[in-house]
Scaffold this active site. Sequence first.
Site, mmCIF file in Angstrom:
data_model
loop_
_atom_site.group_PDB
_atom_site.id
_atom_site.type_symbol
_atom_site.label_atom_id
_atom_site.label_comp_id
_atom_site.label_asym_id
_atom_site.label_seq_id
_atom_site.Cartn_x
_atom_site.Cartn_y
_atom_site.Cartn_z
ATOM 1 C CB CYS A 190 -0.925 0.000 1.209
ATOM 2 S SG CYS A 190 -0.049 0.312 2.753
ATOM 3 C CB CYS A 199 1.530 -4.137 8.386
ATOM 4 S SG CYS A 199 0.466 -3.947 6.954
ATOM 5 C CB CYS A 205 -4.129 -5.788 30.747
ATOM 6 S SG CYS A 205 -3.953 -7.063 29.486
ATOM 7 C CB CYS A 213 -3.832 -6.461 23.480
ATOM 8 S SG CYS A 213 -2.078 -6.069 23.314
ATOM 9 C CB CYS A 232 6.008 -1.080 19.368
ATOM 10 S SG CYS A 232 6.160 -1.953 17.817
ATOM 11 C CB CYS A 247 6.950 -0.036 3.551
ATOM 12 S SG CYS A 247 5.934 -1.484 3.845
ATOM 13 C CG HIS A 295 2.130 -10.102 27.647
ATOM 14 N ND1 HIS A 295 0.951 -9.527 28.063
ATOM 15 C CD2 HIS A 295 2.425 -11.071 28.558
ATOM 16 C CE1 HIS A 295 0.549 -10.125 29.180
ATOM 17 N NE2 HIS A 295 1.417 -11.047 29.498
ATOM 18 C CB CYS A 307 -0.152 -5.080 20.018
ATOM 19 S SG CYS A 307 0.975 -5.998 18.933
ATOM 20 C CB CYS A 327 1.428 -5.174 12.240
ATOM 21 S SG CYS A 327 2.792 -4.104 12.735
ATOM 22 C CB CYS A 337 3.526 -6.989 1.918
ATOM 23 S SG CYS A 337 2.095 -6.162 2.585
ATOM 24 C CB CYS A 377 3.020 -4.465 27.957
ATOM 25 S SG CYS A 377 1.620 -3.353 27.759
ATOM 26 C CB CYS A 401 -0.563 -0.181 18.497
ATOM 27 S SG CYS A 401 0.369 0.014 16.975
HETATM 28 FE FE1 FSX Z 1 2.574 -4.056 3.177
HETATM 29 FE FE2 FSX Z 1 4.142 -1.736 2.339
HETATM 30 FE FE3 FSX Z 1 1.487 -3.095 5.165
HETATM 31 FE FE4 FSX Z 1 1.420 -1.315 3.439
HETATM 32 O O1 FSX Z 1 3.873 -1.166 0.674
HETATM 33 S S1 FSX Z 1 3.535 -3.985 5.077
HETATM 34 S S2 FSX Z 1 0.389 -3.349 3.204
HETATM 35 S S3 FSX Z 1 1.600 -0.911 5.606
HETATM 36 O O2 FSX Z 1 3.044 -0.534 3.058
HETATM 37 O O3 FSX Z 1 3.897 -3.513 1.974
HETATM 38 FE FE1 SF4 Z 2 0.035 -7.705 27.298
HETATM 39 FE FE2 SF4 Z 2 -1.426 -6.248 25.569
HETATM 40 FE FE3 SF4 Z 2 -2.098 -6.398 28.158
HETATM 41 FE FE4 SF4 Z 2 0.074 -5.043 27.396
HETATM 42 S S1 SF4 Z 2 -2.059 -4.533 26.892
HETATM 43 S S2 SF4 Z 2 -0.094 -6.448 29.144
HETATM 44 S S3 SF4 Z 2 0.788 -6.340 25.698
HETATM 45 S S4 SF4 Z 2 -2.062 -8.097 26.639
HETATM 46 FE FE1 SF4 Z 3 4.083 -2.730 17.137
HETATM 47 FE FE2 SF4 Z 3 1.984 -4.322 17.567
HETATM 48 FE FE3 SF4 Z 3 1.618 -1.847 16.712
HETATM 49 FE FE4 SF4 Z 3 2.674 -3.671 15.073
HETATM 50 S S1 SF4 Z 3 0.594 -3.696 15.917
HETATM 51 S S2 SF4 Z 3 3.389 -1.561 15.347
HETATM 52 S S3 SF4 Z 3 3.900 -4.890 16.510
HETATM 53 S S4 SF4 Z 3 2.475 -2.470 18.694
#
Ligand code: FSX
Ligand code: SF4
Ligand code: SF4
Length: 318
Positions: A64, A205, A266, A272, A281, A67, A242, A299, A302, A167, A245, A293
Amino acid sequence: MKDKEMLLDGQQQKTGVSRRIFLKTVTGTVAGIGISQMFNPALVLALEKALETHPVLWIQGQGCTGCSVSLLNCVDPSIADVLLKVISLQFMPTVMASEGDTALNNLYHIAEKYKGKFSLVIEGAIPMAANGKYCVIGELNHKEITMVDIVKDLGPKAGSVLAVGTCAAYGGIPAASGSETGATGVRNFFQTYGIKTPVVNIPGCPPHPDWIVGSIAHLLTKGLPELDNDGRPNIFFGDNIHDNCPHLDEFDSGIMSEKLSDAKGCRMDIGCKGPDTYADCYNRKWNSGMNWCVDNAVCIGCVEPGFPDASSPFYEPA
Ligand code: FSX
Ligand code: SF4
Ligand code: SF4
């Protein structure tokens, strides 16, 4: 001091670290530094040398463009500094002015000139069905060039490959259940065609800009970073979300959020996937250290190979 202890997040850098830690950090390895600490003299010298001989070529398949946008959002160092001083980025579809035959001829020319030395960044999945026709990236001499063609051509010539984004690393969203394009990640593609070039996966992602810039800088100055079983650099993806966190105490005490707007608790019951996810992160944070996130949502895992199917539905418990 261990590498991971020296991984400073954007917030820590802005609020200041002790002089002792700062000195250890700037004299440490790329692996051990916060990305905005990148411009210490020794490192700049190493990168300048590498810039002359190791260009970076960035190609894009099924994705998309998030990245690319994530990299372009790099603010500390600025993207201008990154492109001029850290990465000799010679080809990137999203930002370059040249197009058509001129652009593709230049891509092939650089790949030939720096054979075995250039780093190939691959963004987006590679669709293998229908002879690759689901993703045509350009034309050369009136012949369509597919993502399959270009990765088959340039993959073996590169010194190293970075699969940027989930991806490119594992197939990600284009390979999710219901896909008909045969979308796959770089490692799988290389295995299919017997391409031996080393691959570093930078999933997410999108992936955090520090993960992209830091991994490229590591490759240029120190070689391949240490990778986990899923091909990700341990320096960025070695620890469980986790386990680190800020809500872990609440999880242990059974204090749970019931809705996204709850400030406390939590967030497991609202979906999550932190327990199954490995990335920094929680410490590095996003948007220049502003939030992440779990602050505002959950979370969704991703950076994991099974994303998005394995973490769906996103807002329901695993
Ligand atoms: Fe994939 Fe890149 Fe997700 Fe997007 O192009 S990792 S769909 S955020 O941006 O490839
Ligand atoms: Fe674990 Fe998510 Fe709870 Fe944080 S919010 S303690 S990462 S389950
Ligand atoms: Fe990080 Fe989880 Fe957010 Fe992905 S979804 S950027 S692994 S906190």
